[in-house]
Design a protein around this motif. Structure first.
Motif: not given
Length: 131
Positions: A28, A31-32, A36-37, A51, A54-55
């Motif tokens: 995670v 990807h963040a 991407r999630c 998201r 999160l990013f």
């Protein structure tokens, strides 16, 4: 039948799902960082996550709950005999335990490290411990 075992006699599906879930949860943060999630959108809505935050690696109160819910889908008690399945199962278990020990905080700097003695624990479990 690549390894000479009968696939019908081994718990391939639960081992594969556990391994995939552990891998997705483990990735995670990476990807963040790439924008991407792969977390389920319905669970993100349920736990009030975005998201965008999160990013940006912003802490969100619902993230540990979401990760715990996904980790809860793990099949417990899988007992493969095949050495490759056993290794995959043990490795997934190590990653789930590592995540639980960090209280599902993927931003904990310790989470980025490998679980302690991973190689030793994996070797001992696959070579000497029978299920």
């Amino acid at each position: 039948k690549v390894t000479g075992n009968d696939p019908e006699m081994e718990p391939v599906y639960p081992v594969a799902v556990n391994y995939a879930l552990a891998g997705i949860l483990r990735a995670v943060p990476a990807h963040a960082g790439q924008g991407r999630c792969y977390l389920p959108e319905d669970l993100m809505v349920k736990h009030i996550l975005t998201r965008e935050k999160l990013f940006l690696f912003e802490r969100q109160a619902g993230l540990p709950g979401l990760l715990a819910e996904i980790a809860g889908a793990q099949t417990i008690g899988v007992r493969p005999n095949n050495i490759f399945l056993k290794a995959s199962s043990v490795l997934a278990g190590l990653y789930f335990k590592h995540l639980r020990a960090r209280k599902y905080n993927i931003f904990d700097p310790q989470y980025a490290l490998e679980p302690p003695f991973k190689a030793l624990r994996l070797t001992l479990a696959t070579k000497f411990i029978t299920f």
